[in-house]
Design a protein around this motif. Structure first.
Motif: not given
Lengths: 134, 134
Positions: B33-38, B42-44, B48-57
């Motif tokens: 998990p990475m915090a992006q306070p700005e 918080n993101v995980v 994927l092979d060709n793209a991303k899923i970003e899970l956001l809290e």
């Protein structure tokens, strides 16, 4: 298990208008509409560099997206499709894990002619996930 | 104009649980998990092979996904991000076309450190589209 993202499927009330909107305003490369009566949809493929957006319009009486459009008359993201090596193995593992695989866990032949399963959206944060064997 | 699909962003009520679910049941490669306070999240990253899923809290008081989770407490797809060469040009063209670009059409620096704009979901079938300059 999951590999690439195959497509994002977006249900729309009017396929011709939606295709024109993606083409005219986003400069997208869009296919001609294709009827897929065995899946109850008309489809336009929006070709991205690394994946596809599939715009879906209901076709026929028993379209699987008819109820979705009743609840979401302006359209919306219907499902995402991720690729796996083997849907039967995926289905067995997921079922053993307690994840609900729709249709009793049996793979069906999907819109691209390949075996697919769908996972219950309540098990993945209201996201309907299609797994396609590639 | 649009090129590749960069990511699908999915808002979730509990990021640690969601990351574990994608990892354990779908065999996904997930980041810490990475915090992006700005950006109020918080993101995980689900790679994927060709793209991303970003899970956001949500993170903090003014998180842009807090209201979304109030309306959708179990989570859901929040937006999709498509790549373009130049967001300023994209914003001008889209505004001239009558498409609503959020925030008055001005690009901001997005979560990946690149200029982004967001298009009004009502102009694209209830799909919130982020355009990222790459």
């Amino acid at each position: 298990m999951i590999k690439g993202l195959n497509h994002i499927a977006i249900a729309v009330p009017d396929l011709a208008l939606a295709a024109k909107r993606y083409k005219d305003h986003l400069g997208a490369v869009v296919s001609a509409p294709m009827a897929q009566p065995e899946h109850g949809v008309n489809v336009v493929f929006v070709e991205l560099d690394n994946a596809k957006i599939e715009l879906l319009e209901p076709l026929g009486e028993d379209s699987p997206i008819a109820k979705f459009l009743e609840r979401n008359p302006e359209g919306g993201i219907h499902h995402i499709c991720l690729e796996v090596d083997n849907v039967d193995l995926a289905s067995k593992k997921l079922s053993a894990d307690g994840i609900r695989v729709l249709g009793g866990g049996e793979a069906k032949i999907g819109a691209h002619g390949k075996p697919v399963i769908f996972l219950h959206p309540k098990d993945f944060y209201s996201t309907l996930i299609e797994l396609e064997q590639t």
